[in-house]
Design a protein around this motif. Structure first.
Motif, PDB file in Angstrom:
ATOM      1  N   ALA A 148       0.836  -1.206   0.000  1.00  0.00           N
ATOM      2  CA  ALA A 148       0.000   0.000   0.000  1.00  0.00           C
ATOM      3  C   ALA A 148       0.869   1.253   0.000  1.00  0.00           C
ATOM      4  N   PHE A 149       1.959   1.235   0.779  1.00  0.00           N
ATOM      5  CA  PHE A 149       2.884   2.370   0.766  1.00  0.00           C
ATOM      6  C   PHE A 149       3.470   2.576  -0.627  1.00  0.00           C
ATOM      7  N   ASP A 150       3.893   1.478  -1.251  1.00  0.00           N
ATOM      8  CA  ASP A 150       4.485   1.572  -2.586  1.00  0.00           C
ATOM      9  C   ASP A 150       3.503   2.130  -3.602  1.00  0.00           C
ATOM     10  N   ALA A 151       2.249   1.698  -3.511  1.00  0.00           N
ATOM     11  CA  ALA A 151       1.226   2.203  -4.434  1.00  0.00           C
ATOM     12  C   ALA A 151       1.006   3.696  -4.226  1.00  0.00           C
ATOM     13  N   ARG A 152       0.960   4.116  -2.972  1.00  0.00           N
ATOM     14  CA  ARG A 152       0.785   5.551  -2.693  1.00  0.00           C
ATOM     15  C   ARG A 152       1.991   6.349  -3.161  1.00  0.00           C
ATOM     16  N   ALA A 153       3.194   5.805  -2.956  1.00  0.00           N
ATOM     17  CA  ALA A 153       4.415   6.521  -3.339  1.00  0.00           C
ATOM     18  C   ALA A 153       4.537   6.652  -4.856  1.00  0.00           C
ATOM     19  N   GLU A 154       4.024   5.681  -5.600  1.00  0.00           N
ATOM     20  CA  GLU A 154       4.096   5.745  -7.060  1.00  0.00           C
ATOM     21  C   GLU A 154       3.283   6.909  -7.621  1.00  0.00           C
ATOM     22  N   ALA A 155       2.312   7.387  -6.879  1.00  0.00           N
ATOM     23  CA  ALA A 155       1.488   8.509  -7.330  1.00  0.00           C
ATOM     24  C   ALA A 155       2.181   9.852  -7.101  1.00  0.00           C
ATOM     25  N   LEU A 156       3.309   9.847  -6.380  1.00  0.00           N
ATOM     26  CA  LEU A 156       4.032  11.083  -6.093  1.00  0.00           C
ATOM     27  C   LEU A 156       4.874  11.507  -7.291  1.00  0.00           C
ATOM     28  N   PRO A 157       5.221  12.802  -7.384  1.00  0.00           N
ATOM     29  CA  PRO A 157       6.164  13.243  -8.413  1.00  0.00           C
ATOM     30  C   PRO A 157       7.524  12.571  -8.224  1.00  0.00           C
ATOM     31  N   ALA A 158       8.337  12.586  -9.252  1.00  0.00           N
ATOM     32  CA  ALA A 158       9.608  11.851  -9.255  1.00  0.00           C
ATOM     33  C   ALA A 158      10.539  12.262  -8.116  1.00  0.00           C
ATOM     34  N   ASP A 159      10.665  13.564  -7.850  1.00  0.00           N
ATOM     35  CA  ASP A 159      11.566  13.993  -6.777  1.00  0.00           C
ATOM     36  C   ASP A 159      11.039  13.566  -5.404  1.00  0.00           C
ATOM     37  N   TYR A 160       9.738  13.526  -5.251  1.00  0.00           N
ATOM     38  CA  TYR A 160       9.153  13.053  -4.002  1.00  0.00           C
ATOM     39  C   TYR A 160       9.340  11.538  -3.838  1.00  0.00           C
ATOM     40  N   ARG A 161       9.215  10.796  -4.952  1.00  0.00           N
ATOM     41  CA  ARG A 161       9.449   9.342  -4.884  1.00  0.00           C
ATOM     42  C   ARG A 161      10.887   9.047  -4.477  1.00  0.00           C
ATOM     43  N   ALA A 162      11.837   9.798  -5.033  1.00  0.00           N
ATOM     44  CA  ALA A 162      13.247   9.603  -4.675  1.00  0.00           C
ATOM     45  C   ALA A 162      13.469   9.919  -3.198  1.00  0.00           C
TER      46      ALA A 162
ATOM     47  N   LEU B 245       4.307  13.853   2.662  1.00  0.00           N
ATOM     48  CA  LEU B 245       4.796  14.016   1.290  1.00  0.00           C
ATOM     49  C   LEU B 245       3.635  14.161   0.308  1.00  0.00           C
ATOM     50  N   GLU B 246       2.574  13.395   0.510  1.00  0.00           N
ATOM     51  CA  GLU B 246       1.409  13.496  -0.378  1.00  0.00           C
ATOM     52  C   GLU B 246       0.771  14.877  -0.291  1.00  0.00           C
ATOM     53  N   GLU B 247       0.590  15.381   0.914  1.00  0.00           N
ATOM     54  CA  GLU B 247      -0.024  16.701   1.091  1.00  0.00           C
ATOM     55  C   GLU B 247       0.870  17.801   0.518  1.00  0.00           C
ATOM     56  N   SER B 248       2.162  17.686   0.742  1.00  0.00           N
ATOM     57  CA  SER B 248       3.093  18.700   0.244  1.00  0.00           C
ATOM     58  C   SER B 248       3.146  18.704  -1.276  1.00  0.00           C
ATOM     59  N   ALA B 249       3.114  17.527  -1.878  1.00  0.00           N
ATOM     60  CA  ALA B 249       3.104  17.445  -3.339  1.00  0.00           C
ATOM     61  C   ALA B 249       1.816  18.047  -3.891  1.00  0.00           C
TER      62      ALA B 249
ATOM     63  N   ARG C 202       8.196  22.402  -2.997  1.00  0.00           N
ATOM     64  CA  ARG C 202       9.413  21.689  -3.398  1.00  0.00           C
ATOM     65  C   ARG C 202       9.802  20.727  -2.284  1.00  0.00           C
ATOM     66  N   ILE C 203      10.434  19.628  -2.646  1.00  0.00           N
ATOM     67  CA  ILE C 203      10.804  18.623  -1.660  1.00  0.00           C
ATOM     68  C   ILE C 203      11.819  19.171  -0.657  1.00  0.00           C
ATOM     69  N   ASP C 204      12.706  20.054  -1.094  1.00  0.00           N
ATOM     70  CA  ASP C 204      13.678  20.652  -0.167  1.00  0.00           C
ATOM     71  C   ASP C 204      13.001  21.534   0.871  1.00  0.00           C
ATOM     72  N   ASP C 205      11.898  22.153   0.500  1.00  0.00           N
ATOM     73  CA  ASP C 205      11.152  22.967   1.467  1.00  0.00           C
ATOM     74  C   ASP C 205      10.483  22.091   2.520  1.00  0.00           C
TER      75      ASP C 205
END
Length: 118
Positions: A18-32, A63-67, A72-75
Motif C-alpha cells: 500500500a505504501f508503494d502504491a501511494r508513493a508511485e502517485a508522487l512526483p519523481a523527486d518526491y518518490r526519490a 509528502l502526499e499533502e506537500s506534493a 518543493r521537496i527541499d522545502d
C-alpha cells in the motif's frame, strides 16, 4: 491482526504494498525522497519493522499533502534527510539498532561478570 499474520508478516507485506502504491502517485523527486527516507529510517526499526509503520504512514502522508500543495521537496524536508529521519524516529540522535545491541551486549557481559565474581 491475527496470530497467523503476526507470524508470517503478511500484514507488513500488505502495508508495504500500500505504501508503494501511494508513493508511485508522487512526483519523481518526491518518490526519490521517499525511497531515501525509508532507507534511512530502517536502522531505527525493531526486528520486524512494525514500530516504523505508523511513522512511515505519517511521513508518506506529509509528502502526499506537500506534493498536492505544490511545495518543493527541499522545502518539506529541509534539505537534510538524515536529520529529518532521526527526528521522525524519535529525537535527534535517536539510537539505531547497532547502539541498542551494543547496550544490550554490555549489560549481558556486566551481568555475567557479576555472576562469576570478577
Amino acid at each position: 491482526m491475527n496470530f497467523w499474520e503476526t507470524i508470517t508478516g503478511s500484514d507488513l507485506t500488505r502495508e508495504w504494498k500500500a505504501f508503494d502504491a501511494r508513493a508511485e502517485a508522487l512526483p519523481a523527486d518526491y518518490r526519490a525522497a521517499w525511497r531515501d527516507l525509508t532507507t534511512r529510517l530502517m536502522p531505527y526499526g525493531d526486528f520486524t519493522g512494525r514500530n516504523l509503520t505508523p511513522v512511515l504512514d505519517g511521513a508518506l502522508g506529509l509528502l502526499e499533502e506537500s506534493a498536492a500543495d505544490g511545495l518543493r521537496i527541499d522545502d518539506v524536508l529541509g534539505g537534510d534527510i538524515d536529520g529529518f529521519a532521526a527526528a521522525l524516529a524519535g529525537e535527534e540522535g535517536a539510537p539505531d539498532f547497532r547502539e541498542k545491541w551494543r547496550r544490550q551486549l554490555n549489560r549481558n557481559v556486566a551481568r555475567r561478570l557479576a555472576q562469576t565474581g570478577e
